[in-house]
Motif scaffolding. Structure first.
Motif, PDB file in Angstrom:
ATOM      1  N   ASN A  34      19.593 -12.442  44.682  1.00 49.69           N
ATOM      2  CA  ASN A  34      18.219 -12.046  44.369  1.00 49.69           C
ATOM      3  C   ASN A  34      18.140 -11.285  43.060  1.00 49.69           C
ATOM      4  N   THR A  78      12.684  -7.682  47.872  1.00 51.41           N
ATOM      5  CA  THR A  78      13.791  -6.833  47.394  1.00 51.41           C
ATOM      6  C   THR A  78      13.224  -5.692  46.540  1.00 51.41           C
ATOM      7  N   GLY A 115      25.150  -8.950  44.814  1.00 54.95           N
ATOM      8  CA  GLY A 115      24.364  -8.025  43.975  1.00 54.95           C
ATOM      9  C   GLY A 115      23.223  -7.409  44.746  1.00 54.95           C
ATOM     10  N   GLU A 159      28.839  -6.160  45.682  1.00 51.47           N
ATOM     11  CA  GLU A 159      28.139  -5.479  44.584  1.00 51.47           C
ATOM     12  C   GLU A 159      29.188  -4.973  43.604  1.00 51.47           C
ATOM     13  N   ARG A 183      26.370   1.978  43.452  1.00 53.35           N
ATOM     14  CA  ARG A 183      25.438   1.301  44.354  1.00 53.35           C
ATOM     15  C   ARG A 183      26.104   0.989  45.694  1.00 53.35           C
ATOM     16  N   GLU A 221      31.986 -13.315  41.343  1.00 54.03           N
ATOM     17  CA  GLU A 221      32.582 -14.587  40.903  1.00 54.03           C
ATOM     18  C   GLU A 221      34.032 -14.701  41.393  1.00 54.03           C
TER      19      GLU A 221
HETATM   20  C1  SAM Z   1      18.851  -6.614  38.811  1.00 57.60           C
HETATM   21  S1  SAM Z   1      19.782  -5.978  40.133  1.00 57.60           S
HETATM   22  C2  SAM Z   1      19.005  -6.727  41.565  1.00 57.60           C
HETATM   23  C3  SAM Z   1      19.329  -5.979  42.836  1.00 57.60           C
HETATM   24  C4  SAM Z   1      18.764  -6.580  44.124  1.00 57.60           C
HETATM   25  N1  SAM Z   1      19.313  -7.884  44.392  1.00 57.60           N
HETATM   26  C5  SAM Z   1      17.271  -6.634  44.098  1.00 57.60           C
HETATM   27  O1  SAM Z   1      16.698  -7.734  43.977  1.00 57.60           O
HETATM   28  O2  SAM Z   1      16.644  -5.575  44.219  1.00 57.60           O
HETATM   29  C6  SAM Z   1      21.301  -6.914  40.013  1.00 57.60           C
HETATM   30  C7  SAM Z   1      22.450  -6.319  40.820  1.00 57.60           C
HETATM   31  O3  SAM Z   1      23.576  -7.187  40.749  1.00 57.60           O
HETATM   32  C8  SAM Z   1      24.747  -6.418  40.521  1.00 57.60           C
HETATM   33  N2  SAM Z   1      25.702  -7.307  39.830  1.00 57.60           N
HETATM   34  C9  SAM Z   1      25.659  -7.693  38.547  1.00 57.60           C
HETATM   35  N3  SAM Z   1      26.681  -8.525  38.262  1.00 57.60           N
HETATM   36  C10 SAM Z   1      27.372  -8.677  39.419  1.00 57.60           C
HETATM   37  C11 SAM Z   1      28.543  -9.417  39.762  1.00 57.60           C
HETATM   38  N4  SAM Z   1      29.169 -10.171  38.861  1.00 57.60           N
HETATM   39  N5  SAM Z   1      28.993  -9.337  41.040  1.00 57.60           N
HETATM   40  C12 SAM Z   1      28.356  -8.554  41.946  1.00 57.60           C
HETATM   41  N6  SAM Z   1      27.252  -7.834  41.664  1.00 57.60           N
HETATM   42  C13 SAM Z   1      26.754  -7.898  40.426  1.00 57.60           C
HETATM   43  C14 SAM Z   1      24.276  -5.241  39.693  1.00 57.60           C
HETATM   44  O4  SAM Z   1      25.146  -4.131  39.777  1.00 57.60           O
HETATM   45  C15 SAM Z   1      22.902  -4.972  40.302  1.00 57.60           C
HETATM   46  O5  SAM Z   1      22.983  -4.068  41.383  1.00 57.60           O
END
Ligand code: SAM
Length: 224
Positions: A121, A197, A51, A74, A79, A103
């Motif tokens: 994060n 981040t 993510g 991601e 993104r 997952e």
């Molecule tokens: C709240 S953002 C945080 C982004 C970054 N890690 C930061 O701290 O700035 C959460 C990110 O996780 C991604 N995400 C959510 N569920 C996910 C999953 N099951 N697998 C991969 N990415 C995921 C979302 O698309 C989003 O870009």
């Protein structure tokens, strides 16, 4: 007015398909020659960020450690595309990106012990109780993450959400193959030297509390 997406990649595209990785494996993916690539050098550290969002953290880590191989997973197409453009523009040959549900990817695409670090994060906190099952930090994912980590490898998790922090504490401490590196504290509110981040900057500006967890596959690991 919405801005239109730019699809062209200004350099080498760091994105891979799940099918590609499943067929070749990460060793072959990183060994494949490409400009600025790490090339076929066995024994390099391999680090995963789940993510990566707007990618600030992954870009900074990869620029800081050119000898290390970085993988970003991601779920968002947009993104991943935007990050691919940033990676190509920066000429960072040590990053590969996968648009996938973490997952599934972590269970299917990693051999046991092939990662040195995993970073998660500020994953979405899903504050409503009925949505809590959508949170990324769940027992299954944590068990799969532990299996993918090498001896002494570390899973780092951060959140600004107090209730999610409680769930993360419960899930991580229940995983018997992982050891809390910040014990006796469940998490630290600050970790000096840690790269910030994008979301973290927003939450800090809003005065939200930080919770940083570090769990390794051995009781004591070299923390970063
Ligand atoms: C709240 S953002 C945080 C982004 C970054 N890690 C930061 O701290 O700035 C959460 C990110 O996780 C991604 N995400 C959510 N569920 C996910 C999953 N099951 N697998 C991969 N990415 C995921 C979302 O698309 C989003 O870009």
């Amino acid at each position: 007015m919405s801005r239109s997406l730019k699809y062209e990649i200004p350099g080498v595209d760091p994105r891979l398909s799940v099918a590609d990785v499943a067929e070749k494996g990460w060793d072959a993916v990183f060994a494949a020659p490409r400009p600025g690539g790490t090339g076929a050098t066995p024994g390099r550290r391999r680090v995963l960020e789940i993510g990566f969002g707007r990618g600030e953290f992954l870009l900074a880590m990869a620029a800081r450690s050119p000898e290390t191989e970085f993988i970003g997973i991601e779920i968002s197409f947009k993104r991943t595309l935007k990050m691919a453009r940033k990676v190509a523009r920066a000429g960072l040959g040590n990053i590969r990106l996968l648009e996938a549900r973490a997952e599934v990817a972590i269970r299917q695409l990693f051999r046991p012990g092939e990662l040195s670090e995993i970073w998660i994060n500020f994953s979405d906190p899903w504050p409503k109780a009925r949505h809590a099952h959508r949170r990324v930090i769940q027992p299954g994912l944590v068990a799969d993450a532990s299996r993918a980590l090498e001896k002494g490898g570390t899973l780092y998790v951060a959140t600004d959400d107090v209730r999610y922090a409680h769930q993360i504490d419960c899930v991580l401490s229940a995983e018997k193959t992982l050891f809390n590196q910040y014990a006796p504290w469940p998490f630290l509110p600050e970790v000096p030297g840690r790269i910030t981040t994008g979301y973290e900057e927003q939450w800090r500006a809003a005065g939200r509390p930080m919770h940083f967890f570090a769990y390794a596959t051995t009781p004591r690991a070299d923390l970063r």
